[in-house]
Design a protein around this motif. Structure first.
Motif, PDB file in Angstrom:
ATOM      1  N   CYS A 101       0.817  -1.212   0.000  1.00 55.27           N
ATOM      2  CA  CYS A 101       0.000   0.000   0.000  1.00 55.27           C
ATOM      3  C   CYS A 101       0.853   1.265   0.000  1.00 55.27           C
ATOM      4  CB  CYS A 101      -0.923   0.016   1.214  1.00 55.27           C
ATOM      5  SG  CYS A 101      -2.207  -1.235   1.204  1.00 55.27           S
ATOM      6  N   SER A 102       2.161   1.118  -0.057  1.00 52.38           N
ATOM      7  CA  SER A 102       3.049   2.275   0.035  1.00 52.38           C
ATOM      8  C   SER A 102       2.828   3.237  -1.121  1.00 52.38           C
ATOM      9  CB  SER A 102       4.507   1.811   0.022  1.00 52.38           C
ATOM     10  OG  SER A 102       5.390   2.905  -0.094  1.00 52.38           O
ATOM     11  N   ALA A 103       2.876   4.525  -0.808  1.00 53.15           N
ATOM     12  CA  ALA A 103       2.766   5.562  -1.842  1.00 53.15           C
ATOM     13  C   ALA A 103       4.139   6.129  -2.190  1.00 53.15           C
ATOM     14  CB  ALA A 103       1.842   6.687  -1.367  1.00 53.15           C
ATOM     15  N   SER A 104       5.192   5.323  -2.011  1.00 57.48           N
ATOM     16  CA  SER A 104       6.568   5.813  -2.156  1.00 57.48           C
ATOM     17  C   SER A 104       6.945   6.204  -3.576  1.00 57.48           C
ATOM     18  CB  SER A 104       7.553   4.752  -1.655  1.00 57.48           C
ATOM     19  OG  SER A 104       7.354   3.522  -2.329  1.00 57.48           O
ATOM     20  N   SER A 105       6.127   5.832  -4.565  1.00 60.31           N
ATOM     21  CA  SER A 105       6.446   6.231  -5.947  1.00 60.31           C
ATOM     22  C   SER A 105       6.355   7.736  -6.132  1.00 60.31           C
ATOM     23  CB  SER A 105       5.506   5.534  -6.937  1.00 60.31           C
ATOM     24  OG  SER A 105       4.165   5.983  -6.776  1.00 60.31           O
ATOM     25  N   MET A 106       5.769   8.455  -5.152  1.00 59.40           N
ATOM     26  CA  MET A 106       5.741   9.909  -5.204  1.00 59.40           C
ATOM     27  C   MET A 106       7.146  10.490  -5.320  1.00 59.40           C
ATOM     28  SD  MET A 106       4.750  10.295  -1.174  1.00 59.40           S
ATOM     29  CE  MET A 106       5.019  11.997  -0.780  1.00 59.40           C
ATOM     30  N   TRP A 107       8.144   9.746  -4.809  1.00 58.77           N
ATOM     31  CA  TRP A 107       9.526  10.238  -4.850  1.00 58.77           C
ATOM     32  C   TRP A 107      10.173   9.780  -6.161  1.00 58.77           C
ATOM     33  CZ3 TRP A 107       8.806   7.822   0.364  1.00 58.77           C
ATOM     34  CH2 TRP A 107       8.266   8.765   1.245  1.00 58.77           C
ATOM     35  N   THR A 108       9.890  10.538  -7.203  1.00 58.13           N
ATOM     36  CA  THR A 108      10.307  10.129  -8.546  1.00 58.13           C
ATOM     37  C   THR A 108      11.792  10.358  -8.810  1.00 58.13           C
ATOM     38  OG1 THR A 108       9.473  12.250  -9.361  1.00 58.13           O
ATOM     39  CG2 THR A 108       8.058  10.345  -9.621  1.00 58.13           C
ATOM     40  N   ALA A 109      12.513  10.961  -7.853  1.00 60.28           N
ATOM     41  CA  ALA A 109      13.971  10.975  -7.984  1.00 60.28           C
ATOM     42  C   ALA A 109      14.509   9.549  -7.988  1.00 60.28           C
ATOM     43  CB  ALA A 109      14.601  11.771  -6.849  1.00 60.28           C
ATOM     44  N   ASN A 110      13.715   8.606  -7.448  1.00 62.28           N
ATOM     45  CA  ASN A 110      14.109   7.199  -7.449  1.00 62.28           C
ATOM     46  C   ASN A 110      13.519   6.412  -8.612  1.00 62.28           C
ATOM     47  OD1 ASN A 110      13.516   7.631  -4.067  1.00 62.28           O
ATOM     48  ND2 ASN A 110      15.552   7.198  -4.813  1.00 62.28           N
ATOM     49  N   ALA A 111      12.746   7.070  -9.460  1.00 64.27           N
ATOM     50  CA  ALA A 111      12.072   6.340 -10.530  1.00 64.27           C
ATOM     51  C   ALA A 111      13.052   5.797 -11.557  1.00 64.27           C
ATOM     52  CB  ALA A 111      11.045   7.242 -11.217  1.00 64.27           C
ATOM     53  N   ALA A 112      14.065   6.571 -11.884  1.00 63.81           N
ATOM     54  CA  ALA A 112      14.958   6.205 -12.984  1.00 63.81           C
ATOM     55  C   ALA A 112      16.199   7.084 -12.945  1.00 63.81           C
ATOM     56  CB  ALA A 112      14.241   6.397 -14.325  1.00 63.81           C
ATOM     57  N   THR A 113      17.193   6.691 -13.716  1.00 63.26           N
ATOM     58  CA  THR A 113      18.327   7.554 -14.032  1.00 63.26           C
ATOM     59  C   THR A 113      18.147   8.035 -15.468  1.00 63.26           C
ATOM     60  OG1 THR A 113      19.754   6.237 -12.588  1.00 63.26           O
ATOM     61  CG2 THR A 113      20.839   7.725 -14.138  1.00 63.26           C
TER      62      THR A 113
END
Length: 445
Positions: A101-113
């Protein structure tokens, strides 16, 4: 042709909650089990993005993940109807339900390089989705992240997408949170800094003793190869392991760069002087390293305020400013330092404060909320234009949040099937608003 750096901010998801899932992230651990406000969190993040757009910067929006992640829960052996899956998980393995249920995808600095076309051999903008294998709740993100990035940067003439690296500790990859690009101008070939916490192979290099080092050297080098970067425009730097043990879980908690400026703490790297010397050797042109002394700002003050998880941005006028969380204003040492910083002889002229306290409480500041993508005007025109933030989209997204988001959420609410239905209904509508297509598995099942 014009060149600039665009920011693509992640929308905070409808299940924004404080489960304290991120071991090594002090703010996340300290907020465990508190009541969250998903509506306020989403509006704070959206307003931060709109603030940058109003300053004249190119600003886009990235959709959140679908949560609760029923498919993953089913893969873990919970069965029956969706309601039964949620109840079983809550009763038998509540930590797995919270992770899904985590909403951690909000931190898109971690989405990709991301590497811009000015740096790559084929002249395309390259994206590699981060595998985020150190934390289970984040390791399940990259398939949807890849789909959203492909739907946003969807013109193969200009954009090249790579799948996440193999899901093995050798290739632990946390995305752009451990990557900074320096350049004279955004359209010129730059120097890409990859900051890692450890080497996967046996090494006598120092490593953290308490908290995990999430980024490996091997992962950073693999991304550089995928992005067709030269040795001349890459540099691999080891983060100070003592700081990881103090809660500096990503490099963007202790350093940030933009154009020819690197803003970093005195203890950021294993050997700051050596790092700066290597940058100066490789960097073409004037370079401004701004080292913040421990005597002025302690490591704990830097972590608590997220002084370095700020955004260094260039306005259309050429002026460089800092976008900082209001927490920096509230920390006396940090506030005094920032007052002094803008008076010194360096390119940073002012500080603009934004309120992102819901995100900060969960362990992410302004820089965590955005993915930086250096583009030229032709490439920007090739981006899915429905994702570019303007007054109309801002109004639509505010209305969408008001319609679908709760204003309080407790950990016990995660078992409620109505939350799942609310979330999927909201995201299905969002994909139409942003013209993303069926990026979520529930839309394809």
């Amino acid at each position: 042709m014009k060149h600039f750096e665009a920011n693509f901010d992640g929308l905070v998801g409808p299940t924004h909650n404080y489960a304290g899932l991120s071991y090594g992230n002090v703010a996340s651990a300290n907020s465990a089990a508190l009541t969250s406000n998903p509506k306020a969190a989403a509006k704070q993040g959206l307003l931060k993005a709109k603030t940058l757009a109003d300053l004249g910067l190119a600003q886009g929006i990235l959709a959140p993940q679908s949560r609760p992640d029923i498919n993953t829960l089913r893969m873990l052996g919970f069965g029956g109807t969706n309601a039964e899956v949620l109840k079983q998980a809550a009763a038998q393995a509540p930590q797995l339900l919270q992770a899904c249920c985590s909403a951690s995808s909000m931190w898109t600095a971690n989405a990709a390089t991301v590497s811009p076309s000015a740096d790559t051999h084929d002249g395309k903008v390259h994206f590699t989705a981060a595998n985020l294998i150190e934390k289970f709740h984040r390791s399940i993100e990259h398939p949807t992240t890849s789909a959203i990035l492909r739907a946003t940067f969807n013109d193969k003439r200009y954009f090249c997408h790579h799948d996440a690296l193999p899901a093995h500790p050798t290739f632990g990859d946390e995305g752009a949170a451990n990557h900074t690009r320096l350049c004279q101008e955004y359209g010129h070939a730059g120097l890409e800094l990859f900051v890692y916490g450890r080497e996967a192979k046996p090494s006598d290099r120092p490593q953290p003793k308490k908290f995990p080092a999430r980024q490996t050297l091997e992962a950073s080098k693999a991304v550089a190869r995928l992005h067709q970067l030269d040795d001349d425009n890459t540099l691999f730097i080891q983060q100070n392991p003592d700081l990881i043990d103090q809660g500096v879980f990503h490099n963007d908690v202790i350093a940030v760069g933009n154009k020819n400026v690197l803003f970093y703490h005195q203890q950021a790297f294993i050997d700051n002087a050596e790092v700066i010397a290597k940058i100066q050797q490789k960097f073409d042109g004037d370079f401004y390293p701004i080292e913040v002394p421990t005597a002025n700002v302690s490591v704990q003050d830097a972590i608590n305020s997220y002084l370095f998880n700020t955004q260094l941005v260039n306005l259309p006028s050429g002026e460089m400013i800092i976008i900082a969380p209001t927490n920096c204003q509230e920390n006396q040492a940090v506030s005094q330092y920032l007052d002094q910083l803008v008076q010194l002889n360096n390119p940073i002229s002012k500080v603009h404060f934004v309120d992102v306290k819901q995100s900060m409480q969960n362990g992410g500041g302004p820089a965590c909320l955005r993915l930086r993508v250096a583009l030229n005007d032709t490439e920007l025109a090739a981006v899915n234009q429905a994702t570019i933030l303007n007054d109309t989209l801002f109004a639509h997204l505010n209305n969408w949040i008001d319609k679908h988001y709760r204003d309080r959420l407790d950990i016990d609410d995660l078992v409620d099937e109505s939350l799942l239905i609310e979330s999927q209904t909201a995201l299905d509508e969002l994909t139409q608003l942003l013209k993303l297509g069926s990026v979520y598995s529930f839309q394809r099942n």
